[in-house]
Design a protein around this motif. Sequence first.
Motif, PDB file in Angstrom:
ATOM      1  N   UNK A  51       5.534  -6.868   4.267  1.00  0.00           N
ATOM      2  CA  UNK A  51       6.387  -7.922   3.720  1.00  0.00           C
ATOM      3  C   UNK A  51       5.668  -8.759   2.668  1.00  0.00           C
ATOM      4  N   UNK A  52       4.362  -8.956   2.838  1.00  0.00           N
ATOM      5  CA  UNK A  52       3.611  -9.755   1.874  1.00  0.00           C
ATOM      6  C   UNK A  52       2.984  -8.938   0.767  1.00  0.00           C
ATOM      7  N   UNK A  56      -1.318  -4.238  -1.899  1.00  0.00           N
ATOM      8  CA  UNK A  56      -0.939  -3.907  -3.266  1.00  0.00           C
ATOM      9  C   UNK A  56      -0.838  -2.419  -3.556  1.00  0.00           C
ATOM     10  N   UNK A  57      -1.256  -1.576  -2.642  1.00  0.00           N
ATOM     11  CA  UNK A  57      -1.219  -0.132  -2.840  1.00  0.00           C
ATOM     12  C   UNK A  57      -0.387   0.477  -1.703  1.00  0.00           C
ATOM     13  N   UNK A  58       0.780   1.058  -2.017  1.00  0.00           N
ATOM     14  CA  UNK A  58       1.644   1.588  -0.948  1.00  0.00           C
ATOM     15  C   UNK A  58       0.977   2.667  -0.104  1.00  0.00           C
ATOM     16  N   UNK A  59       0.185   3.529  -0.724  1.00  0.00           N
ATOM     17  CA  UNK A  59      -0.468   4.610   0.025  1.00  0.00           C
ATOM     18  C   UNK A  59      -1.499   4.044   1.004  1.00  0.00           C
ATOM     19  N   UNK A  60      -2.307   3.093   0.546  1.00  0.00           N
ATOM     20  CA  UNK A  60      -3.294   2.466   1.418  1.00  0.00           C
ATOM     21  C   UNK A  60      -2.599   1.692   2.543  1.00  0.00           C
ATOM     22  N   UNK A  61      -1.513   0.999   2.207  1.00  0.00           N
ATOM     23  CA  UNK A  61      -0.759   0.255   3.219  1.00  0.00           C
ATOM     24  C   UNK A  61      -0.235   1.211   4.282  1.00  0.00           C
TER      25      UNK A  61
END
Length: 133
Positions: A51-52, A56-61
């Motif tokens: 949510x926050x 900043x990196x979708x793959x890392x998230x």
Amino acid sequence: MSAASQSAHAADHEEDVKGHGDQSGHGSFKGYVTGFVLSVILTAIPFWLVMGDVLGNPRLTGLVIMGFGVVQIVVHMVYFLHMNTKSEGGWTILALIFTLTLVVITLTGSVWVMYHLNTNMMPMTPTSLHQHH
């Protein structure tokens, strides 16, 4: 039996019941609360990460969230299913290894399927929707 010996016998019986309860691997209220609190924390952190947009990196998230998911599965098995190396003669450890293997296969397969769906799906734009009608 005198009243004193009856109460001593009752206290011994209670101790036997408590001792047996501990040996069978049943959790205490404190253990369940600890597991619940850890589960809530392990759910809230990935929710906050998404949510926050913290990383900043979708793959890392995605990888971090999968890591939290694996940790949460282990927390559930330890605190709610009471798995450890001593219980059931070690069979629960084999169940843990089997479960972890299935989790790795499931997570890897899910990411693979989602990646390929994302890569191979036709983009749906408003103009392409009108052309098909």
